[in-house]
Every structure is written in structure tokens, then in C-alpha cells.
Design an enzyme around this catalytic site. Structure first.
Site, PDB file in Angstrom:
ATOM      1  N   HIS A 161       8.478 -13.420  -4.818  1.00  0.00           N
ATOM      2  CA  HIS A 161       7.509 -12.915  -3.856  1.00  0.00           C
ATOM      3  C   HIS A 161       6.323 -13.874  -3.791  1.00  0.00           C
ATOM      4  O   HIS A 161       5.829 -14.346  -4.822  1.00  0.00           O
ATOM      5  CB  HIS A 161       7.026 -11.521  -4.273  1.00  0.00           C
ATOM      6  CG  HIS A 161       8.066 -10.464  -4.070  1.00  0.00           C
ATOM      7  ND1 HIS A 161       8.663 -10.256  -2.865  1.00  0.00           N
ATOM      8  CD2 HIS A 161       8.613  -9.574  -4.910  1.00  0.00           C
ATOM      9  CE1 HIS A 161       9.531  -9.262  -2.980  1.00  0.00           C
ATOM     10  NE2 HIS A 161       9.524  -8.836  -4.203  1.00  0.00           N
ATOM     11  N   LYS A 593       2.162   1.574  -0.769  1.00  0.00           N
ATOM     12  CA  LYS A 593       1.760   1.357   0.629  1.00  0.00           C
ATOM     13  C   LYS A 593       2.091   2.579   1.476  1.00  0.00           C
ATOM     14  O   LYS A 593       1.358   2.941   2.390  1.00  0.00           O
ATOM     15  CB  LYS A 593       2.474   0.126   1.191  1.00  0.00           C
ATOM     16  CG  LYS A 593       2.112  -0.192   2.641  1.00  0.00           C
ATOM     17  CD  LYS A 593       2.569  -1.577   3.029  1.00  0.00           C
ATOM     18  CE  LYS A 593       4.058  -1.629   3.253  1.00  0.00           C
ATOM     19  NZ  LYS A 593       4.476  -0.987   4.527  1.00  0.00           N
TER      20      LYS A 593
END
Length: 958
Positions: A161, A593
Site C-alpha cells: 500500500h 472509513k
């Protein structure tokens, strides 16, 4: 903080302050030499102003008062042209390059001081401390402790990532700086040596100043593979073997104490990687890239073994004139002589009196053949290990215990890394499999309306039937779309790679966004079609299907899905072939999120308890895979505390977790720091297992659970109403953070959104979501929702005392509050307000920023009320001090970032307006379109430098 504790802290950090002062002086001198006194003076003005403003802030309590300093700052910012601003930004960015390394070196210095001075007997949270406490408190009999150690199974997975913002070029210079600081701490030196160290320090700082920090090309996946493997080559292998041997020695002592037979092979900590295998939303991870990654992993570890053989060759010069040889060893030499006649002809006469050296030459030849793919190589790592063990047993029987150290280290390395280095996990989004099956069933006229027309019950029924059907579903030559063909080819590549490298190299297939039981059964069908799995079994091939539950709804449905799969006859048979071991991954990033930090943490806690309880009741072994990010908003924070905060019985000696981005370089760039991290990780898993050996152990009281249910629900509603239920919030987020500019950073191969062109928060990856809020200093994903929820749940005051009790006695709740506290301490709402004031439409600013600020104050009030602290980080003075001394150096970057983003966006608006005007057709092509070399965008590059600098200063990205 009391005066005594403040003085103690200052005493502890004095060597660090001395290093920072020395390096700062070198940097200042470098700036003056290359850029002149005026640039240096600008840097000093910024530094002086922000230090003064922070002093005022501390005296005022919370906010910087309107003052002459603030007016001077505004004037100073306005006075800078782009070229000068770029140099000032570069100065603060380079400053963080050097002080980040100085801080890491200070951690090593403190460890050494504690160890040599006897200031404390054991390091906190270490294996040595744990074993001492277990024995002193008689917590567990020796035979049970040995059993726990034998079952210890920790897998660390490196992912690609894009949160590592530091260029590898810069990182290598930082590491050289670290080596010089470490050397400087270990005198005595001659005058020449001292001078050489000082000159080299100046050279590295000068090189950092003259090196670009912004990456001017987008890394390929193969670049990311090499970057990840770099840490294995230079630090990870040696560091984890240190911890492995400490654990192995403890096992040996326990075996002797309990008179149990010695176990020869253990691998307490192993490694995985997603780099080169994670194709979820990344079109650049192809089957060719995956195959290359596996080959590269193999070549790196085999080359490492070849290098270590050279050390052994120099050491093991024992002569048969002086040393007895075991029969097994002489037999192995005879077998090698026949199998490798060229080596025999070249070396047998020369080394006939040095049999261990001759054996090592045979081993070297077999390793070289393995590396090149020639015949007469090793079939697998087990055969290589057998040769090493044969040598070790012969030396041991001859009484050569002191000669075994490096041979034992090499054997341990083989146990951990095999011939594969790190197991490569494959990952893909569940929707890709659904779409592929829909196309296959339509084009092959198997389901008239296609797979997607079926409901879940019908999908499960059809998949079960196909898995039992011996007819192939997919033709050998693929006639489908590129996306479907690629989905199928991944499984064929997996089968071919397992034939080449074995299942230790890859066997795991992770299904992102798992929503239904059919999402996993479909993977088994693709595996069947590729020859990886069948009802009759497939020799030397296997697949471990891992669901990844990411959203709040998916986490809540996970236990039901698990139950449905176990009731399916085909899936149950498949699981039995894996020894009834099911791996389940839980995602911290997207759940945060999706639902906010409070609800995500609570749902993750609950689902672990439910899954482990169900697995226990059905006699299934469960390995939980924790997909933690680096930042608090994505499940980050101290790993040791996070493991101890897991639900009782859910660790049970087994854990798998991700390490990402900047976390990898911060934990595994220096040997001693890596050793400390591996040691603490193993200690935490053991401590959690010993403290709560069973899911049936006593859990938290029902009234605590009920309070958390109310708190999580209220926090969820607060978070969702802000982020998802007001359509204008996306625009506020876009304007008040550098999310648009972040997308231009060339940090990694993966796009920032799963679906290109989408403007929704749902399609935005969790990493840039958190990264953007971090840049503008809100840290919103790491705390939003707790304050208003806590206020609502304790409105009558009755539950406040209970919440304080939970904080004192419940590791989960204490861990949650501590994460919130850390995030609040790092956040700076005054600077966040500066972003809002200067970058956001006034109406949106008034609508959202006031609301966010109110929630921030409520959350801070709630955290301090629960912890009963007077100030944030009261119990963590070192971290509090670190933030306080860093902020005056981070803040200039934030203020300059706002100015430059404002200019950049204004330019983009003007360009858009110009393009929107009707253009006369002159028949001429613009000069820009004819230019083959792109024109550097200095303004954009400087904005990207500020992003880099803020990330390094906060030591936090996404």
C-alpha cells in the site's frame, strides 16, 4: 507533568538533543553554502516565529492568540516567491530526514544503556520479562508453557500500500546516517576516526540536501517487490533469527526440565507478502508480475544461503585427523560424491582431510543447481535442511558444540524462510469473480440469464453442483473478455507456481469485500477448474481461501456466512483437507472509513468473539488475519497493546497481521529496532494466549457490553451523518484537504480509487482518505464520533463511573481510548482551521468546520473525563514531548502548503476557464503538444514536497 518527571525526561533525551543540535548545525551550514545567507535567514524566521507562537499557545492553554507574531507570519508567507518557498520547504523536509533517524538511534542508545547499566532487569513487554513473570508467579506449568511455545504461529505480511512516501534513495542515505550516529556512540576513536565520522556526517547531510525528495516516476509493481525484499535482505532475516533462537533456547530449557524429547524444527515467526500478488484494484499486477515475484523471492533467499555457506566454509575447517565423523555424515558424503562427480573431481583430493568443507562444496553446488533450475539440485528446502542437520549432528557427536552457532542460525533461517522467502498471498475483489462467472455461464450457455441473475440460495446450489461435476466448466483456450481471462489465468498461474515452488511459496487466496458465502465457494470452483482442488484430491497442490470482511455490514454478517459454509458438504470436505483450519481476514481500514473508528473497533471485537466461539463449538481451528494499517484511523498504533486488547481466547498462539508502508521502514530498517519489534510481537501473542487460553474464559461483564453497544451505535450515526448523509461533505473534504494533490504523488503502483473517475468516498481507498485528513491536521478518521456518542450515553452521569472502570480494567476499551487520545494529541484544529479558512468555500466552511471542531472538543473532553487526566498524553510524557518539539517544524510546512495549494487550484481554475472558451481553428498545433519531454511543473512539485515534509514530520501518512 511534575518538575521531577520533566527533569528526568530532559535528562533522558539530552543525548538526542545533542545529536539534533549537531545535525541541525550541519544542515544549516549546508544551506548557507549552497543557497546563501538569505534562505537560511528565512528558515530561521519561520522556526523562531512558530516556536514563539507555540509558547503563546501553551501559556494561553489552547489557541494561539492574535499577536504580532501572527501578523509577521502572514507577511513572511506573502513575501516568499516560489523559488524561495521551495528552498524553505526543502530545509524543513531535510531536517525531518535527519531527526527521524536521530530519534531511532536514540532508541537504540537507550536500550543499550538499560542493558549495560542494570537500570532494569528486563525490557518492558519483552519475552525475557514475560518468561520471568510466568515463572515467578507460577502462572503455568513448564509442560504447558512448552506446548504454548510449540504452537506459537505468527505470520507478518508485508503489503505494498502506497503509504511509504520516502524515496528509497533518501532512505538509504538516512540509514547511512544511522550507522554513523551509532558508530559515534561507541568510542574510543583515534583523532583520525573522529574526523572521518564528522566528515562523513557532513557528506550525507549535503547529499540529502542535493537529492530530490519527490519521486519523478511512478514505481512499477516490480519496483515495489524489490523495495519490500530489500528489508528482508538487509535486516529482517538476521533480526528474526535472533528472536527465533531466543525462543528455541527457551524451548530447549523447558524440554530438559520436563524430560521431553527435543523437537528439531520450529518456525515461531514466518512471513508473507502481498507485493506482486495483490491485484484488488491494481491493473498492473499481472500473472507475469506474480510469476516474476515468486522467482525473485526464491533467487534472493537462495543467494543468501550461498553467501552464508562462505562463512561456514571458513569456520568448519575441522580435520578428520582430530574429529570423529558420524556414520550418517560419511554416508552423505559418499552419496554426494556419486551424484556430483564434477565437484568430487575438483575438490575431493584437496579437502579429503576437511570433510565438512567438502560437504559444504557439495551443498553449494546443489544450491546453485536449484537456483539455475539445473538437475542435481534440491527438490525442496527440507532436503537442504537435512544436509545441514546431518553436519550439525556429526559435529555435536564429536563434541564441537562451540562450532555450531552459525550453522544453527542458517538452519533456523531455512526453517523460517525455506526456498520461498515469504509466502505470496493472492488477492482480488469479490466482484471480479462474480463478473467472470456471469460471462462464463452466459457464453457457455449454462445459465441463460447468467450467474448474476441467481439469488444467493441459487448460487450456492449451482456452485455446489458444479464442484461435484467432473465435466470441465472452463475451456482450455480462453474465449472470454480480457478481465475474465485474467481472472482465470491467476488460478492457472497459482497451479503452475505450486508445481515449481511448492505450497509454502503460495497457497492463500484472499477475497476482498466478501459479502456472501457464494463469494468463497466460487473461488473453490475456479481452483477446481485450474487443477488446484478436486473431490479426489490433488497431490502437492492446495488453496487456502480467505474471506476479507471490510465493511460494518459484512463484519456483522461474517458469523452467519461461516455457519452457511460449514453446512455445505463440499466446503466442509475442502476444509477437512486443510486440517480443519480456516483463515479469516478482518479489515480495519475500510471498516473505519465505512463506520468510524469507534464502531469499527467494536464490530471487529464482536466478530472475533463470535467467529472463534463458533469455530470452537464446531471443532474448527481459526486463524484471524488482522489487516491493520499504519495510522490510527486504519487500525494502527502499538502492536503489543493491540494484541493484548483482542477478545479473550481469540489469539490462542496464532495471529497473522499486515505491515504497511512507512511502518515497514520504521520497524525494520535497523537491526536492533527490528529485533525489539519481533520480540514484543512474540511476547504479546504469548501473553495473550497464557492470560486467556480459551474462548470459554471469563469475558467482560454484560453491562460493559451494553454500554459499548449504545456507544458504538451513537458514534456510527454521528460519523455517517457527517461523512455519508450530506452530499456536500465530499466537496468540503476535497477542498479542505490535499486529496486532489495526493493523487499526483508517485508513491505506488496502485490507483487511489478502485473505480477510476469516481468521486464518491465509497470508491476512495482508505489510505488516501486517512492520508488527506492527516495532511490538513484534522486526523478526523481517528477520532470522529466518540465525543457526541459518549456525551449522549452518559447524559445522566450514571454511566461515567462505569466507563472509568472499563478504562481501568478492560484492555479493549482502554486501547480504544488511548488511540483516540493519541490522535487528538497529534491533531491541530487551529491549523485545520487555517486550511478551511483559505481553501474552502465560506458557506461549506461554516457548515462543516464548526461541526467538526465541536466534535473534536467533545471527544477531547470525553477522553480526559474517562482517563481522569488533566491533559492529553499525561501518562506518555516522551510522546507528548516529541509532538511538542516537532510541531514548530511541521507547522511552517502546513502553512506553506496552504499557500501553494491555493495558487495551484487558482491556476487550474484559470486553465479550465481558458479551455472552456471557443477556440479559433488556426490549423496549428500548440507548442506544448509538440514537446516530447514534459515541462516540469515547479508549483505542483513544491506542493508535493510539502506533503512529503508533513508526512515525515508527523511520522504519519495513511
Amino acid at each position: 507533568m511534575t518538575i521531577d518527571s520533566a527533569e528526568h525526561l530532559l535528562g533522558r533525551i539530552k543525548p538526542l538533543r545533542d545529536d539534533v543540535r549537531m545535525l541541525g548545525f550541519i544542515l544549516g551550514d549546508t544551506i548557507k553554502r549552497f543557497e546563501g545567507e538569505q534562505v537560511f535567514e528565512y528558515v530561521e524566521q519561520f522556526r523562531s516565529l512558530f516556536k514563539s507562537m507555540h509558547r503563546q499557545k501553551n501559556q494561553a492553554g489552547e489557541t494561539i492568540t492574535e499577536s504580532g507574531d501572527r501578523a509577521k507570519l502572514d507577511q513572511l508567507i506573502k513575501s516568499l516567491d516560489l523559488e524561495t518557498a521551495t528552498k524553505v520547504i526543502k530545509a524543513f523536509l531535510t531536517y525531518f530526514d535527519i531527526i527521524n533517524i536521530a530519534e531511532q538511534n536514540h532508541r537504540l542508545r537507550r536500550r543499550a544503556q538499560h542493558d549495560s547499566s542494570g537500570e532494569r532487569q528486563f525490557e518492558e513487554d519483552s519475552l525475557a520479562q514475560l518468561f520471568s513473570l510466568v515463572e515467578a508467579q507460577d502462572q503455568m506449568p513448564a509442560d504447558q508453557l512448552l506446548k504454548v511455545l510449540d504452537n506459537l504461529n505468527v505470520e507478518i505480511v508485508f503489503t505494498a500500500h502506497p503509504t511509504e512516501i520516502t524515496r528509497r534513495t533518501v532512505m538509504l542515505k538516512q540509514l547511512e546516517l544511522a550507522q554513523l550516529l551509532y558508530k559515534k556512540d561507541h568510542p574510543p576513536f583515534s583523532r583520525h576516526e573522529s574526523q572521518a565520522i564528522e566528515e562523513r556526517l557532513r557528506s550525507v547531510v549535503e547529499s540529502l540536501w542535493l537529492t530530490d525528495h519527490v519521486i519523478y516516476f511512478k514505481p512499477s509493481v516490480n519496483d515495489e517487490v524489490r523495495y519490500g525484499v530489500y528489508h528482508f535482505e538487509h535486516v529482517v532475516i538476521g533480526a528474526v533469527v535472533d528472536v527465533h533462537q531466543a525462543l528455541a533456547e527457551k524451548c530447549r530449557l523447558l524440554e530438559n526440565a520436563t524430560k521431553q524429547e527435543a523437537k528439531s524444527e520450529r518456525n515461531f515467526i514466518t512471513f508473507g507478502s502481498w507485493i506482486g500478488g495483490d491485484r484488488d484494484g491494481n491493473p498492473f499486477v499481472t500473472t507475469e508480475v506474480t510469476a516474476h515475484t515468486l522467482t525473485y523471492h526464491r533467487s534472493v533467499i537462495l543467494s543468501r544461503y550461498l553467501k552464508e555457506l562462505e562463512t561456514l566454509f571458513n569456520e568448519l575447517s575441522q580435520s578428520s585427523n582430530w574429529t570423529l565423523l558420524s556414520n550418517e555424515f560419511t554416508d552423505s558424503l559418499a552419496a554426494d560424491a556419486l551424484a556430483l562427480p564434477a565437484v568430487t573431481q575438483q575438490f575431493a583430493d584437496r579437502y579429503y582431510l576437511e570433510p565438512y568443507r567438502l560437504k559444504l562444496l557439495y551443498i553449494r553446488e546443489k544450491l546453485r543447481n536449484t537456483l539455475s533450475g539445473a538437475e542435481a539440485g534440491y527438490s525442496d528446502a527440507i532436503a537442504f535442511r537435512a544436509d545441514l542437520s546431518c553436519m550439525a549432528d556429526s559435529l555435536l557427536k564429536a563434541g564441537c558444540q562451540a562450532s555450531l552457532l552459525n550453522l544453527q542460525r542458517l538452519t533456523a533461517t531455512v526453517d523460517i524462510f525455506g526456498f520461498h522467502l515469504a509466502k505470496l498471498d493472492l488477492r482480488q475483489h469479490s466482484n471480479r469473480h462474480r463478473q467472470a462467472l456471469d460471462e462464463i455461464t452466459k457464453s457457455q450457455e449454462i445459465i441463460s440469464q447468467g450467474y448474476l441473475s441467481l439469488d444467493e440460495t441459487e448460487k450456492m446450489k449451482w456452485l455446489t453442483s458444479e464442484l461435484q461435476n467432473k465435466r470441465p466448466l472452463i475451456p482450455g483456450i480462453l474465449p472470454f473478455s480480457e478481465a475474465t481471462n485474467e481472472t482465470i489465468e491467476v488460478f492457472r498461474t497459482m497451479a503452475e507456481s505450486q508445481d515449481l515452488y511448492g505450497t509454502r511459496a503460495l497457497d492463500t487466496y484472499i477475497v476482498s469485500m466478501t459479502e456472501h458465502s457464494s463469494d468463497l465457494l466460487s473461488i473453490l470452483l475456479f481452483a477446481k477448474e485450474a487443477g488446484i482442488w478436486s473431490h479426489d484430491g490433488v497431490d502437492k497442490r492446495k488453496i487456502c481461501i480467505v474471506p476479507l470482511f471490510e465493511t460494518i455490514d459484512d463484519l456483522r454478517r461474517a458469523p452467519q456466512m461461516f455457519e452457511e459454509l460449514l453446512s455445505n458438504v463440499v466446503y466442509r470436505k475442502y476444509l477437512a483437507e486443510l486440517g480443519d483450519l480456516q483463515e479469516i481476514m478482518i479489515g480495519y481500514s475500510d471498516s473505519g472509513k465505512n463506520g468510524g473508528i469507534v464502531t469499527a473497533n467494536w464490530e471487529l471485537y464482536k466478530v472475533q468473539k463470535k467467529l472463534v466461539t463458533f469455530a470452537h463449538n464446531n471443532k474448527i481451528q481459526l486463524r484471524l488475519f488482522h489487516g491493520r494499517g499504519g495510522s490510527i484511523g486504519r487500525g494502527g498504533g502499538p502492536t503489543h497493546q493491540a494484541i493484548l486488547a483482542q477478545p479473550p481466547g481469540t489469539v490462542a498462539g496464532r495471529i497473522k497481521l499486515t505491515e504497511q508502508g512507512e511502518v515497514i521502514s520504521s520497524k525494520y530498517a535497523l537491526h536492533d529496532i527490528a529485533v525489539r519489534n519481533f520480540d514484543r510481537l512474540a511476547a504479546a501473542v504469548l501473553q495473550a494466549t497464557i492470560a486467556q487460553p480459551s474462548i470459554l474464559a471469563e469475558s467482560e461483564p454484560a453491562h460493559w457490553w451494553n454500554f459499548m453497544e449504545k456507544l458504538a451505535l451513537s458514534a456510527f450515526q454521528s460519523y455517517r451523518s457527517l461523512v455519508y448523509e450530506d452530499a456536500e461533505f465530499v466537496e468540503f473534504f476535497t477542498q479542505s484537504t490535499p486529496i486532489g494533490e495526493l493523487s499526483k504523488l508517485r508513491m505506488g503502483s496502485r490507483p487511489t480509487r478502485r473505480n477510476a473517475g469516481s468521486g464518491s468516498i465509497d470508491d476512495l481507498r482508505a489510505i488516501p482518505w486517512v492520508f488527506a485528513w492527516t495532511q490538513s491536521r484534522y486526523m478526523l478518521p481517528a477520532w470522529y464520533g466518540f465525543g457526541s456518542a459518549f456525551k449522549a450515553c452518559t447524559a445522566d452521569g450514571a454511566d461515567l463511573d462505569m466507563a472509568r472502570e472499563m478504562y481501568e480494567k478492560w484492555p479493549f476499551f482502554r486501547g480504544l481510548v488511548s488511540k483516540l487520545e493519541n490522535a487528538l494529541a497529534v491533531a491541530d484544529m487551529e491549523i485545520a482551521g487555517y486550511y478551511a479558512d483559505n481553501l474552502v468555500d465560506k458557506r461549506l466552511r461554516d457548515k462543516f468546520f464548526t461541526r467538526i471542531l465541536c466534535e473534536f472538543e467533545e471527544t477531547k473532553k470525553a477522553v480526559l473525563s474517562v482517563s481522569q487526566h488533566q491533559s492529553l498524553l499525561q501518562d506518555v510524557p516522551y510522546l507528548k514531548h516529541s509532538i511538542a518539539i516537532r510541531n514548530p517544524y511541521v507547522d511552517p510546512l502546513s502553512y506553506l502548503q496552504v499557500k501553494l495549494i491555493e495558487q495551484l487550484r487558482q491556476r487550474e481554475r484559470e486553465q479550465s476557464a481558458e479551455l472552456a472558451k471557443p477556440q479559433a481553428d488556426t490549423g496549428q498545433t500548440s507548442q506544448i503538444s509538440q514537446t516530447s519531454t514534459p515541462i516540469p511543473d515547479r508549483l505542483l512539485e513544491t506542493v508535493l514536497m510539502t506533503i512529503n515534509g508533513v508526512a515525515e514530520g508527523l511520522q504519519n501518512t495513511g
